[in-house]
Enzyme design. Structure first.
Site, PDB file in Angstrom:
ATOM      1  N   CYS A   1       0.661  -1.357   0.084  1.00 20.29           N
ATOM      2  CA  CYS A   1      -0.051   0.042  -0.386  1.00 20.29           C
ATOM      3  C   CYS A   1       1.044   1.637  -0.064  1.00 20.29           C
ATOM      4  O   CYS A   1       0.561   2.076  -0.905  1.00 20.29           O
ATOM      5  CB  CYS A   1      -0.729   0.321   1.167  1.00 20.29           C
ATOM      6  SG  CYS A   1       0.105  -0.059   3.547  1.00 20.29           S
TER       7      CYS A   1
ATOM      8  N   HIS B   1      -1.954   1.083   7.596  1.00 18.17           N
ATOM      9  CA  HIS B   1      -2.603   1.824   6.004  1.00 18.17           C
ATOM     10  C   HIS B   1      -2.343   2.220   5.676  1.00 18.17           C
ATOM     11  O   HIS B   1      -2.565   3.280   6.102  1.00 18.17           O
ATOM     12  CB  HIS B   1      -3.891   0.267   5.428  1.00 18.17           C
ATOM     13  CG  HIS B   1      -4.217   0.498   4.441  1.00 18.17           C
ATOM     14  ND1 HIS B   1      -3.477   0.020   3.528  1.00 18.17           N
ATOM     15  CD2 HIS B   1      -5.177   1.053   3.659  1.00 18.17           C
ATOM     16  CE1 HIS B   1      -3.750  -0.190   2.158  1.00 18.17           C
ATOM     17  NE2 HIS B   1      -4.935   0.757   1.739  1.00 18.17           N
TER      18      HIS B   1
ATOM     19  N   ASN C   1      -8.261   4.169  -2.652  1.00 19.22           N
ATOM     20  CA  ASN C   1      -7.486   3.259  -1.860  1.00 19.22           C
ATOM     21  C   ASN C   1      -7.099   2.992  -2.547  1.00 19.22           C
ATOM     22  O   ASN C   1      -6.967   3.107  -4.060  1.00 19.22           O
ATOM     23  CB  ASN C   1      -8.736   2.367  -1.253  1.00 19.22           C
ATOM     24  CG  ASN C   1      -8.152   1.804  -0.372  1.00 19.22           C
ATOM     25  OD1 ASN C   1      -6.246   2.043   0.298  1.00 19.22           O
ATOM     26  ND2 ASN C   1      -9.124   1.130   0.561  1.00 19.22           N
TER      27      ASN C   1
END
Length: 465
Positions: free
Chosen positions: A90, A384, A406
């Site tokens: 991520c 994250h 995202n």
């Protein structure tokens, strides 16, 4: 230990039934606990429900709106959603997505993606070298030394943070996705990463054994280079071999807008992506109320390359961070953003809201720790990274909600995005990386401080995945 103390110590286990009736779970205490539970119909119904259902399903707040409010007063334009699949990349998707929006705005392309596989290849190569060199640097320390133990526990990770993005891009540049595509192993990192970690640990032990037998530092470093040849080969098998040059030109609606040109990854970053000095121009801002604010911190050995930068940040009150984030979004500039994404996440609606779930009513208790207490008790931390791209301000200029892009694919959340309330932002946002031009002078002056050095194994600084 004195003799009297030793006698007391030896007697300690035998006095439990007398002195510790309220400390140990004795039969009497267990009976008290058992009697405290009511077997009435209400408790039975709750037990049956919890036994057979997801807790999130049972605690979902029916008073929440069926669909989220998707209006934002300030939103950076972007199109296309990336997907990190079953990997912990991520941080890399987030960092490159910030630059991706800038490239699309500069070239007029409606859709464009970088190759995460390219930079991830070098990330894993660099981290392998970082580990092996760390073993050489600590070769004189005992095997149970805290630093040596940390190295062997963490020889490699597919997680990371912003300084990894900046150091890798500065050293290796960027390439478009079509130049080095994803592979099964890059989309699903666990299996291959486990093997590579095992190999690195084996090589680390061999380096320590060679040192014990009298090998010099120079000899150990040559042995390390030979080990890195195996690492390189394994990475090529898993992720492909990184290109040294490629031909590319921007396209709109499938048609070239200019004549294709040959680039190296480094020249592509400079000429097409703007070549901004990420290390010099950006600063990481942290909101960690468990440590003093207005202080610069550096995490020891928390970097992606041996010759790179340790994780460095300024710890600030949440309101100060919001001001800089809002200034960035008003200027159409996305940001690297990280948080504790699993808390109160409604993945179907794509919302992060403290009112999404009512755990207390279901279990007849409260969950009342504040942010500082959650950090100190290891209940919360940054897990994250995503790309902060929008804020909705009220008439007085105060934020009501925020939105991030995202990297879980276009079907996750709200069209690949997550929308968070400002209250959730306060409680579970941890880090934002902003361009220094959006920082007031008093914040920039803090960078002149000598950083407080924190150990690599501090649990607050696990890499984002």
């Amino acid at each position: 230990m004195k003799k009297t103390s030793l006698l007391l110590y030896l007697a300690f286990p035998f006095c439990g039934s007398i002195s510790f009736a309220q400390q140990a779970l004795t039969p009497e205490v267990l009976q008290t606990l058992k009697e405290s539970y009511s077997h009435d119909d209400a408790h039975k119904a709750i037990r049956n429900a919890v036994n057979a259902n997801s807790i999130k399903k049972l605690t979902a707040n029916s008073e929440q709106a069926a669909t989220p409010d998707t209006w934002f007063s300030h939103k950076v334009k972007s199109s296309g959603i990336s997907d990190q699949k079953s990997s912990g990349r991520c941080w890399l998707f987030t960092g490159t997505n910030v630059i991706r929006a800038q490239v699309m705005a500069r070239t007029g392309m409606k859709n464009f993606f970088f190759s995460q596989t390219y930079n991830f290849f070098y990330d894993q190569l660099e981290k392998s070298n970082l580990f092996l060199q760390g073993i050489i640097d600590t070769r004189k320390k005992p095997i149970d030394d805290k630093m040596v133990e940390w190295l062997f526990r963490n020889p490699l990770s597919d997680g990371g943070q912003f300084t990894g993005v900046s150091d890798l891009i500065e050293k290796y540049g960027l390439v478009p996705k079509e130049v080095m595509a994803e592979t099964y192993s890059s989309d699903n990192t666990n299996e291959f990463s486990a093997l590579l970690k095992r190999k690195l640990r084996e090589d680390g032990m061999l380096l320590r054994e060679a040192s014990e037998k009298g090998a010099s530092e120079k000899e150990l470093e040559q042995q390390k280079v030979d080990m890195m040849k195996t690492v390189y080969r394994m990475l090529v098998y898993a992720y492909g071999e990184p290109p040294t040059s490629f031909t590319w030109a921007p396209k709109i609606d499938g048609k070239y807008t200019e004549k294709p040109k040959t680039y190296t990854p480094q020249s592509f970053y400079k000429e097409v992506c703007g070549g901004e000095d990420l290390n010099a121009n950006y600063v990481m801002l942290m909101n960690d109320p468990s440590r003093p604010f207005n202080q610069v911190y550096e995490i020891d050995y928390d970097r992606h390359t041996y010759d790179g930068h340790n994780w460095l940040y300024i710890n600030l009150p949440i309101e100060d961070i919001k001001e800089m984030a809002i200034a960035s979004l008003k200027d159409s500039t996305m940001m690297y953003f990280s948080c504790d994404v699993g808390k109160f996440l409604d993945s179907k609606k794509g919302t992060l809201d403290l009112n999404n779930y009512d755990y207390g009513s279901l279990f007849g208790t409260t969950f009342g720790m504040n942010k500082k207490q959650r950090i100190q008790s290891f209940d919360s931390g940054s897990t994250h990274a995503m790309t902060l791209m929008a804020v909705d301000l009220d008439d007085s200029g105060k934020p009501k909600k925020w939105m991030v892009e995202n990297s879980w694919g276009k079907d996750a959340g709200y069209q690949g995005h997550l929308i968070m309330t400002d209250e959730w932002f306060d409680e579970y946002m941890f880090r934002v990386v902003v361009n220094k031009k959006y920082c007031p002078q008093n914040v920039l002056d803090m960078l002149k401080q000598k950083p407080v050095r924190l150990p690599a194994w501090d649990p607050m600084f696990q890499n984002e995945q």
